[in-house]
Design a protein around this motif. Structure first.
Motif, PDB file in Angstrom:
ATOM      1  N   PRO A 214       2.054  -0.008  -4.320  1.00 37.95           N
ATOM      2  CA  PRO A 214       3.348  -0.033  -3.623  1.00 37.95           C
ATOM      3  C   PRO A 214       4.259   1.106  -4.043  1.00 37.95           C
ATOM      4  O   PRO A 214       4.293   1.474  -5.214  1.00 37.95           O
ATOM      5  N   LEU A 215       5.000   1.649  -3.067  1.00 37.80           N
ATOM      6  CA  LEU A 215       5.877   2.791  -3.341  1.00 37.80           C
ATOM      7  C   LEU A 215       7.315   2.361  -3.584  1.00 37.80           C
ATOM      8  O   LEU A 215       8.107   3.118  -4.131  1.00 37.80           O
ATOM      9  N   SER A 216       7.660   1.160  -3.136  1.00 38.10           N
ATOM     10  CA  SER A 216       9.068   0.740  -3.162  1.00 38.10           C
ATOM     11  C   SER A 216       9.248  -0.511  -4.015  1.00 38.10           C
ATOM     12  O   SER A 216       8.280  -1.222  -4.322  1.00 38.10           O
TER      13      SER A 216
ATOM     14  N   PRO B 212       5.319   3.418   3.217  1.00 39.13           N
ATOM     15  CA  PRO B 212       3.922   3.808   3.432  1.00 39.13           C
ATOM     16  C   PRO B 212       3.827   4.431   4.819  1.00 39.13           C
ATOM     17  O   PRO B 212       4.075   3.745   5.806  1.00 39.13           O
ATOM     18  N   LEU B 213       3.529   5.716   4.909  1.00 39.56           N
ATOM     19  CA  LEU B 213       3.595   6.383   6.218  1.00 39.56           C
ATOM     20  C   LEU B 213       2.433   5.966   7.122  1.00 39.56           C
ATOM     21  O   LEU B 213       2.632   5.510   8.231  1.00 39.56           O
TER      22      LEU B 213
ATOM     23  N   PHE C 251       0.836  -1.208   0.000  1.00 40.38           N
ATOM     24  CA  PHE C 251       0.000   0.000   0.000  1.00 40.38           C
ATOM     25  C   PHE C 251       0.871   1.259   0.000  1.00 40.38           C
ATOM     26  O   PHE C 251       2.049   1.208   0.342  1.00 40.38           O
ATOM     27  N   ASP C 252       0.228   2.397  -0.339  1.00 41.85           N
ATOM     28  CA  ASP C 252       1.016   3.635  -0.413  1.00 41.85           C
ATOM     29  C   ASP C 252       1.050   4.411   0.906  1.00 41.85           C
ATOM     30  O   ASP C 252       1.744   5.428   1.027  1.00 41.85           O
ATOM     31  N   GLY C 253       0.274   3.963   1.911  1.00 39.23           N
ATOM     32  CA  GLY C 253       0.349   4.607   3.218  1.00 39.23           C
ATOM     33  C   GLY C 253      -0.326   5.961   3.275  1.00 39.23           C
ATOM     34  O   GLY C 253      -0.005   6.793   4.123  1.00 39.23           O
TER      35      GLY C 253
END
Ligand SMILES: NC(=O)c1ccc[n+]([C@@H]2O[C@H](COP(=O)([O-])OP(=O)(O)OC[C@H]3O[C@@H](n4cnc5c(N)ncnc54)[C@H](OP(=O)(O)O)[C@@H]3O)[C@@H](O)[C@H]2O)c1
Length: 295
Positions: free
Chosen positions: A129-131, A260-261, A114-116
């Motif tokens: 996904p960010l990574s 994801p923050l 997820f992108d958080g």
């Protein structure tokens, strides 16, 4: 039921091995790659024809759990090929094993799919996904679900708990407190997650495997904390600790991989099916940890 745990020397795998083995009617086999932990035999998922590999054929598993991956998120970002091999290609190889032994698969994934932006997430939330790590875990998840019918993907995050090498974050900090080590930490105040004890992951996974469940399940603790809150919690158990920390933002930390923050996972689906299940808390673990350390 016979379960093969690939990655039985790791945090999640070792907890699964010991819990599964304690259950009636269960036969377990666990593997290691570089660290020969107790009750494990050598197996390399990147070279499944290696004659040194454990004899899976004789064991003939009903279920294969795959815990192997390159779990160092920042390394995945810079070593993309290695990340692909250790997460996606290794999963493709384990899928082949499942087909060869007509076994179901338990695959261990992450909230890094997820992108958080608005966690904690349920199983149906939109992935983004960010990574590199998150992208490869998502690709592996999808391969498992598409190619091995009846498989389970569990998503977890911030796992802590007992393990031979004590390498997880919570245990390392607690151990440093006990040993009186001096540490100066920089902690991201904006990275939130739902830490979970590997022992609970093992218990939950056993139920899912025993009951022939399939699809995606979130397995997460009841705490929802950022890293600063998590470390404050640990330090509060060890008043004489010599650990100091600086609270920073993720942007200030400049980690190679984006995180994801507002991450973390919701367990409503699992709890709806297992309403008597009780997830332990970080405090429970720290109380036990102190007791075992005789403090
Ligand atoms: N820990 C977390 O917070 C977390 C969060 C989300 C998702 N996950 C996922 O959960 C799974 C387990 O993570 P973990 O924390 O238990 O990691 P871990 O302690 O590093 O365990 C990884 C396991 O994979 C094995 N392995 C590595 N390369 C292998 C290869 N080529 N062939 C066979 N086995 C290999 C390792 O063996 P050796 O150690 O013997 O080399 C180890 O047993 C991973 O898929 C990870 O992505 C973990």
């Amino acid at each position: 039921m016979k379960i093969l745990v690939i990655g039985g020397s790791g945090l999640v795998g070792s907890n699964c091995l010991s819990h599964f083995a304690s259950q009636p009617g269960m036969e377990v086999m666990g593997t290691y790659f570089s660290y020969p932990a107790s009750n494990t035999e050598y197996f390399d998922t990147l070279n499944i024809d290696n004659p040194e590999n454990a004899d899976i054929e004789s064991f003939d598993p009903d279920v294969i759990m795959h815990c192997g991956a390159l779990t160092h998120v920042d390394k995945c970002e810079t070593e993309v090929e290695e990340s692909y091999d250790k997460t996606v290609r290794s999963t493709l190889n384990v899928i082949e094993l499942c087909k060869a032994y007509d076994a179901r698969m338990l695959y261990v994934s992450t909230d890094y799919v997820f992108d958080g932006k608005d966690g904690p997430y349920d199983e149906n939330a939109e992935v983004n996904p960010l990574s590199v790590y998150g992208k490869h875990k998502l690709e592996a998840e999808q391969l498992v679900l598409n190619k091995v019918p009846g498989s389970v993907v569990i998503r977890i995050t911030n796992v802590y708990g007992d393990e031979e090498r004590n390498k997880n974050f919570v245990t390392r900090i607690a151990e440093a407190c006990v040993k009186g080590e001096t540490l100066e930490l920089k902690l991201p105040v904006d990275q939130y997650a739902t830490p979970v004890n590997a022992a609970d992951v093992a218990k939950a996974l056993f139920l899912l495997a025993r009951d022939g469940k399939s699809g995606i399940y979130n397995i997460a603790g009841v705490d929802f904390l950022n890293r600063v809150e998590l470390v404050e919690k640990i330090l509060s158990f060890f008043p004489n600790n010599k650990i100091t920390f600086q609270s920073v933002t993720t942007a200030e930390l400049g980690q190679p991989a984006s995180r994801p923050l507002m991450g973390g996972l919701k367990t409503d689906k699992f709890m709806g099916e297992y309403p008597d299940f009780v997830f332990s808390t970080v405090n429970d673990y720290l109380r036990d940890f102190k007791e075992k350390a005789n403090i």
